[in-house]
Design a protein around this motif. Structure first.
Motif, short mmCIF file in Angstrom:
data_model
loop_
_atom_site.label_atom_id
_atom_site.label_comp_id
_atom_site.label_asym_id
_atom_site.label_seq_id
_atom_site.Cartn_x
_atom_site.Cartn_y
_atom_site.Cartn_z
N THR A 4 29.87 45.08 38.94
CA THR A 4 30.41 43.73 38.95
C THR A 4 31.66 43.70 39.82
O THR A 4 32.51 44.59 39.72
CB THR A 4 30.78 43.28 37.52
OG1 THR A 4 29.62 43.36 36.69
CG2 THR A 4 31.29 41.85 37.52
N TYR A 64 34.93 41.22 41.35
CA TYR A 64 35.72 39.99 41.44
C TYR A 64 36.15 39.88 42.90
O TYR A 64 36.85 40.76 43.42
CB TYR A 64 36.92 40.08 40.51
CG TYR A 64 37.95 38.98 40.69
CD1 TYR A 64 37.65 37.66 40.36
CD2 TYR A 64 39.22 39.27 41.17
CE1 TYR A 64 38.60 36.66 40.51
CE2 TYR A 64 40.18 38.28 41.32
CZ TYR A 64 39.86 36.97 40.99
OH TYR A 64 40.79 35.98 41.14
N THR A 85 37.57 32.15 44.40
CA THR A 85 37.17 33.41 43.78
C THR A 85 35.86 33.25 43.03
O THR A 85 35.47 32.14 42.65
CB THR A 85 38.23 33.92 42.79
OG1 THR A 85 38.35 32.99 41.70
CG2 THR A 85 39.58 34.10 43.47
N LYS A 86 35.21 34.39 42.80
CA LYS A 86 33.95 34.41 42.06
C LYS A 86 33.73 35.81 41.52
O LYS A 86 34.10 36.80 42.15
CB LYS A 86 32.80 34.03 42.99
CG LYS A 86 31.50 33.66 42.29
CD LYS A 86 31.57 32.27 41.69
CE LYS A 86 30.23 31.86 41.10
NZ LYS A 86 30.31 30.55 40.41
N VAL A 87 33.13 35.90 40.34
CA VAL A 87 32.69 37.19 39.80
C VAL A 87 31.23 37.37 40.19
O VAL A 87 30.39 36.51 39.90
CB VAL A 87 32.86 37.25 38.28
CG1 VAL A 87 32.29 38.56 37.74
CG2 VAL A 87 34.33 37.11 37.89
N GLN A 108 37.90 42.48 47.42
CA GLN A 108 36.89 42.73 46.39
C GLN A 108 37.47 43.72 45.39
O GLN A 108 38.06 44.74 45.80
CB GLN A 108 35.60 43.31 47.00
CG GLN A 108 34.90 42.40 48.01
CD GLN A 108 35.12 42.85 49.43
OE1 GLN A 108 35.37 44.02 49.69
NE2 GLN A 108 35.02 41.92 50.38
N GLY A 147 36.36 45.23 38.46
CA GLY A 147 37.06 45.16 37.18
C GLY A 147 36.33 45.83 36.05
O GLY A 147 36.78 45.77 34.90
#
Length: 226
Positions: A128, A130, A144-146, A163, A166
């Motif tokens: 994943t 962020y 922003t986007k996950v 990038q 997390g």
């Protein structure tokens, strides 16, 4: 009928004029600068590469192997970029495209940076991320986007982006860039790790902090994950 023809001719002439202006503009550079020189013996092509005789080209000129190998993320930022641009794959010369694999350790970061000559489209394969980019002045808006495996995100040409992994497991992403030599400017490295260093007076004024803060930042080793 005559008026229709006149309107058609005017429209055609206008379009031709507009397109002539578009094609008259300078092409996008493929290097940071190109100093004019009168002596051709010391000159290179604008894209920095000479071309092989097409008759001598082989399949290996268009082939690269190794993107299945994870990059070494044992570094201060916890990420590693494996590029495939014209420096690694000669057949990319003049084709306007390149590729990169980006590996992330848990909590690894591909630090804020820009590609001065390319838009980037990124797809997550594992883990994943962020991600985000910031628009130009005066708005400086953050998008922003996950991202999860299979997700895609675009970073417009020249804008600062990053990038960050997390998660508690490794992450892998692939990026395609719209230049054979997109270039990369890592913001912290460029500002605080330039050679020779930018004057502390300049940075103190720019960041509105005490000179000791600037001295400490410039004294650090700024890791290049490329």
């Amino acid at each position: 009928m005559i008026m229709t023809r006149i309107h058609f001719l005017v429209a055609t002439a206008t379009l031709a004029f507009v397109f002539s202006l578009a094609y008259a503009s300078d092409p996008s550079p493929l290097q940071d600068f190109c100093v004019a020189i009168d002596e051709p013996k010391a000159a290179v092509f604008v894209n920095g590469k000479f071309c092989k005789d097409p008759k001598l080209a082989t399949a290996n000129d268009f082939f690269f192997s190794g993107l299945n190998i994870p990059g070494n993320t044992s570094n201060p930022v916890g990420s590693y970029v494996t590029p495939v641009n014209v420096a690694q794959l000669a057949g990319l010369n003049t084709l306007g495209i390149s590729l990169a694999r980006i590996d992330f350790a848990p909590y690894g970061l591909n630090p804020p940076h820009t590609h001065p000559r390319a838009t980037e489209i990124l797809v997550v394969l594992e883990g994943t991320l962020y991600v985000g980019f910031v628009t130009s002045n005066p708005d400086n808006k953050l998008f922003t986007k996950v991202l999860y495996p299979g997700d895609v995100f675009v970073f417009p040409e020249g804008l600062i982006h990053f990038q960050f992994n997390g998660g508690k497991s490794n992450a892998v992403a692939f990026a395609s860039l719209s230049s054979q030599n997109p270039g990369v400017i890592t913001i912290a490295n460029a500002v605080f790790g330039s050679k020779p260093p930018i004057s502390a007076d300049v940075l103190t004024k720019a960041f509105q902090v005490d000179k000791k803060v600037i001295d400490d930042l410039q004294a650090q080793f700024w890791w290049d994950n490329n």
